[in-house]
Structure formats: structure tokens, C-alpha cells
Write a protein that holds these residues in place. Structure first.
Motif, mmCIF file in Angstrom:
data_model
loop_
_atom_site.group_PDB
_atom_site.id
_atom_site.type_symbol
_atom_site.label_atom_id
_atom_site.label_comp_id
_atom_site.label_asym_id
_atom_site.label_seq_id
_atom_site.Cartn_x
_atom_site.Cartn_y
_atom_site.Cartn_z
ATOM 1 N N GLY A 157 0.917 -1.278 -0.077
ATOM 2 C CA GLY A 157 -0.022 0.060 -0.016
ATOM 3 C C GLY A 157 0.915 1.173 0.013
ATOM 4 O O GLY A 157 0.100 2.409 -0.093
ATOM 5 N N THR A 158 2.312 1.088 -0.070
ATOM 6 C CA THR A 158 2.877 2.225 0.004
ATOM 7 C C THR A 158 2.942 2.828 -1.392
ATOM 8 O O THR A 158 3.144 2.099 -2.438
ATOM 9 N N THR A 159 2.725 4.429 -1.484
ATOM 10 C CA THR A 159 3.017 4.806 -2.565
ATOM 11 C C THR A 159 4.368 5.419 -2.951
ATOM 12 O O THR A 159 5.100 5.545 -2.119
ATOM 13 N N TRP A 160 4.467 5.845 -4.163
ATOM 14 C CA TRP A 160 5.738 6.621 -4.720
ATOM 15 C C TRP A 160 6.028 7.612 -3.914
ATOM 16 O O TRP A 160 7.212 7.964 -3.405
ATOM 17 N N GLU A 161 5.038 8.474 -3.359
ATOM 18 C CA GLU A 161 5.421 9.824 -2.636
ATOM 19 C C GLU A 161 5.934 9.244 -1.442
ATOM 20 O O GLU A 161 6.327 10.173 -0.787
ATOM 21 N N ASP A 162 5.327 8.257 -0.807
ATOM 22 C CA ASP A 162 5.675 7.773 0.590
ATOM 23 C C ASP A 162 7.132 7.140 0.640
ATOM 24 O O ASP A 162 7.681 7.276 1.930
#
Length: 132
Positions: A8-13
Motif C-alpha cells: 500500500g506504500t505509494t511513490w510519494e511515501d
């Protein structure tokens, strides 16, 4: 070794170091995803050939044809020598067959017969009498 990223981690995170790691390996991931397939859960690689200008076997066929030409040249020399040998035998009035494995001479002191041994046409030999 890179640390696991939670689902669930996004690129921005992602942190900058993690983004660089993903970016550095992304082309390898795309290559594996697009150009390999799993086959019966064994992960064997299936190779697909790209269509090119020449056949994949063209080099092999070219070399094989060259070997066939060399073989035929040797056969032509052999046939030419065989024809010369046969012509020389005919010129010498020798009409016997040089390709026969063996020749049997049958006869007594007055007359004799000469003939080639041909497999399968030999008469059954008569048994010899026991010595006295």
C-alpha cells in the motif's frame, strides 16, 4: 540488500534512497515481466525469436551445404578414377569383376570352372566321409 516496503506504500511515501533503488532496478523488472513467462510453475525461460532479415538456421544451412559440396567433389573424383580403372581393364580384355569378394575355382586336372561366390547361392556342402 533493499528493505521490504509495506503493502500500500505509494511513490510519494518512499524516501529518496528507496526511490533511487526502485528506479535503478525498474528496467530489469520490466524486462522480466514483459519478456519471460512461467511454464508449469517451473519458471523455465521460453525464448521467442524476433523476426529478422535472415533465418536463425541460415548460417548452419550454409555451412552444411558447403560440406555437401566438398563431399560431392570427393565422390566425383572417386567415380572418375573408377571409370578409368574399368576402361583400363576392358582395354586389357579383363572382363572379370574386381568387386567380387572371392572366386572359387572348381575342377580337376583337365578342365576347371571359375566363378564368383554370390551370397545365398552356394550349394550345401556334402559331408566328408570319416577317416579310415
Amino acid at each position: 540488500m533493499a528493505a521490504a516496503v509495506p503493502l500500500g506504500t505509494t511513490w510519494e511515501d518512499l524516501e529518496d534512497a528507496a526511490k533511487k533503488t526502485v528506479w535503478d532496478g525498474y528496467h530489469r523488472y520490466l524486462m522480466a515481466r514483459e519478456h519471460t513467462r512461467r511454464f508449469l510453475d517451473t519458471n523455465n525461460l521460453i525464448v521467442d525469436l524476433d523476426v529478422g532479415k535472415a533465418s536463425a538456421l541460415e548460417e548452419f544451412k550454409r555451412v552444411h551445404r558447403a560440406l555437401d559440396v566438398l563431399k560431392e567433389l570427393q565422390e566425383q573424383i572417386r567415380r572418375r578414377l573408377e571409370n578409368i580403372r574399368r576402361a583400363d581393364r576392358l582395354a586389357a580384355a579383363d572382363t572379370s569383376d574386381p568387386d567380387v569378394d572371392s572366386v572359387v575355382v572348381i575342377g580337376d586336372g583337365d578342365s576347371s570352372a571359375v566363378g564368383p561366390v554370390v551370397i545365398g547361392t552356394r550349394p550345401t556342402p556334402t559331408p566328408m566321409a570319416p577317416p579310415p
